[in-house]
Design a protein around this motif. Structure first.
Motif, mmCIF file in Angstrom:
data_model
loop_
_atom_site.group_PDB
_atom_site.id
_atom_site.type_symbol
_atom_site.label_atom_id
_atom_site.label_comp_id
_atom_site.label_asym_id
_atom_site.label_seq_id
_atom_site.Cartn_x
_atom_site.Cartn_y
_atom_site.Cartn_z
ATOM 1 N N ASP A 168 -1.114 4.105 7.635
ATOM 2 C CA ASP A 168 -1.035 3.752 9.053
ATOM 3 C C ASP A 168 -2.267 4.230 9.817
ATOM 4 O O ASP A 168 -2.770 3.524 10.706
ATOM 5 C CB ASP A 168 0.230 4.336 9.672
ATOM 6 N N ALA A 169 -2.750 5.417 9.486
ATOM 7 C CA ALA A 169 -3.924 5.954 10.184
ATOM 8 C C ALA A 169 -5.161 5.103 9.900
ATOM 9 O O ALA A 169 -5.965 4.829 10.805
ATOM 10 C CB ALA A 169 -4.162 7.401 9.777
ATOM 11 N N ASP A 183 -3.306 10.437 -0.414
ATOM 12 C CA ASP A 183 -3.425 10.542 1.045
ATOM 13 C C ASP A 183 -4.863 10.733 1.517
ATOM 14 O O ASP A 183 -5.109 11.211 2.618
ATOM 15 C CB ASP A 183 -2.545 11.677 1.575
ATOM 16 N N PHE A 184 -5.820 10.378 0.697
ATOM 17 C CA PHE A 184 -7.212 10.373 1.143
ATOM 18 C C PHE A 184 -8.034 9.476 0.220
ATOM 19 O O PHE A 184 -7.651 9.219 -0.920
ATOM 20 C CB PHE A 184 -7.804 11.792 1.189
ATOM 21 N N GLY A 185 -9.142 8.997 0.761
ATOM 22 C CA GLY A 185 -10.060 8.178 -0.010
ATOM 23 C C GLY A 185 -11.353 8.916 -0.254
ATOM 24 O O GLY A 185 -11.566 10.034 0.215
ATOM 25 N N GLY A 186 -12.258 8.281 -0.978
ATOM 26 C CA GLY A 186 -13.553 8.887 -1.260
ATOM 27 C C GLY A 186 -14.420 7.918 -2.039
ATOM 28 O O GLY A 186 -13.924 6.947 -2.629
ATOM 29 N N LEU A 213 -14.091 -3.726 8.087
ATOM 30 C CA LEU A 213 -13.958 -2.969 6.836
ATOM 31 C C LEU A 213 -12.527 -3.025 6.325
ATOM 32 O O LEU A 213 -12.290 -3.239 5.126
ATOM 33 C CB LEU A 213 -14.377 -1.512 7.063
ATOM 34 N N LEU A 214 -11.549 -2.864 7.226
ATOM 35 C CA LEU A 214 -10.146 -2.901 6.817
ATOM 36 C C LEU A 214 -9.763 -4.284 6.307
ATOM 37 O O LEU A 214 -9.064 -4.412 5.283
ATOM 38 C CB LEU A 214 -9.247 -2.493 7.976
ATOM 39 N N LEU A 265 0.833 -1.202 0.000
ATOM 40 C CA LEU A 265 0.000 0.000 0.000
ATOM 41 C C LEU A 265 0.867 1.251 0.000
ATOM 42 O O LEU A 265 0.584 2.235 -0.700
ATOM 43 C CB LEU A 265 -0.911 0.014 1.216
ATOM 44 N N LYS A 266 1.928 1.219 0.800
ATOM 45 C CA LYS A 266 2.776 2.401 0.948
ATOM 46 C C LYS A 266 3.638 2.670 -0.277
ATOM 47 O O LYS A 266 4.272 3.721 -0.372
ATOM 48 C CB LYS A 266 3.652 2.253 2.200
ATOM 49 N N ALA A 267 3.639 1.740 -1.235
ATOM 50 C CA ALA A 267 4.358 1.979 -2.483
ATOM 51 C C ALA A 267 3.653 3.015 -3.349
ATOM 52 O O ALA A 267 4.289 3.671 -4.190
ATOM 53 C CB ALA A 267 4.502 0.669 -3.269
#
Length: 308
Positions: A63-64, A123-126, A86-87, A53-55
């Motif tokens: 991490d949050a 750095d954000f989802g939607g 959910l995760l 994911l961090k790639a």
């Protein structure tokens, strides 16, 4: 038989009553294929690791989300309440799309019975998207020595804004977004190729615009792999889409994508993408057209009189 990727967790995480996310459609689609003896073989994915994911995503955002410390305002933008279930569902479905890539490279085609999280940015989802499985899958494909360029063909009714922003500076991931011009999201960063369509576009107009665009993208960019987001929210009765494509139009679109990829001998990993109805069962015949089209193109001799 056609490789399909599925896990029961796809339809098994808590959401509020009346939520618009079509939680049961993944289970219903899988049951439809099995109950009607469609020639498919099921593969179970494993959860994607955080390092992958961090790639492509901001490590602090990853991490949050994973720890449950993400601000409430960011979860509201995603559209789900945070939960460990959910995760786990998200990580499993991300692993499913990368597994679909592996299977497509081995067999020429594979289908993921979920996926298409194209509204997730760095750095954000939607829009019900935590992490961007399409870009993660493209990144995964590029790790293969014979894959130098991936084309993401996004036919969800909504613009692939997260995919566009994550790949804006890359020339090894090409993005083609075919979407309703007056729909979510309001801000639409440039894809490599954007095909915005007017509200109410019907099947004939949709195919007349999309098919030459697809052929041009394949000829111009010559990808080594295609990742196809086959959203059915372009349907005239979809509750979150504003196009007017009929059932037959969706079937012709999916068949055209597979036929074009087969003609160019390009492996294709497909995800079912969006589709929104209060009655989730109404989505199953539409999403099933993706599976039907793949079988007709790659495994036509596996059909018999029991297949519907």
């Amino acid at each position: 038989m056609l490789p399909v990727v599925y896990h029961p967790i796809y339809s098994d995480f808590p959401i509020p009553d009346g939520h618009r996310y079509p939680l049961s459609k993944y289970r219903l689609l899988k049951e439809h294929l099995i109950d009607n003896n469609w020639p498919v073989v099921e593969h179970r994915p494993e959860r994607l690791e955080s390092a992958q994911l961090k790639a492509i995503h901001d490590p602090e955002y990853v991490d949050a989300l994973l720890s449950g410390t993400i601000p409430l305002v960011k979860m509201r933008r995603i559209g789900f309440p945070w939960s460990d279930a959910l995760l786990q569902r998200s990580l499993t479905s991300l692993g499913g799309t990368t597994l679909t890539v592996d299977l497509a490279l081995a067999h020429g085609v594979a289908i993921h019975l979920t996926g298409g999280y194209h509204h997730s940015h760095y750095d954000f989802g939607g829009g019900f998207c935590l992490f961007n499985d399409l870009v993660l899958a493209a990144q995964h494909a590029l790790a293969y020595p014979h894959i130098d360029k991936v084309l993401i063909v996004d036919c969800d009714v909504h613009h692939g804004d997260g995919t566009a922003s994550l790949t804006a500076e890359r020339d090894d991931i090409i993005t083609l977004s075919v979407h309703c011009e007056k729909n979510f999201p309001s801000r639409k960063p440039d894809s490599t190729i954007d095909l915005p369509l007017p509200i109410g576009t019907d099947s004939e107009s949709y195919l007349h615009a999309f098919l030459p665009c697809l052929k041009l993208a394949l000829a111009q960019h010559q990808p080594d792999m295609v990742i196809y987001d086959a959203g059915v929210d372009i349907h005239i009765d979809d509750e979150l889409g504003y196009l007017s494509v009929c059932h037959e139009g969706i079937a012709k679109r999916d068949a055209a994508v597979f036929d074009a990829c087969a003609d160019h001998q390009i492996p294709v990993a497909a995800v079912i993408g969006g589709g929104y109805r209060t009655d989730h069962a109404q989505l199953v015949p539409l999403h099933a057209e993706l599976v039907r089209a793949a079988i007709n193109t790659y495994y036509p001799t596996t059909w018999n009189e029991t297949n519907e």
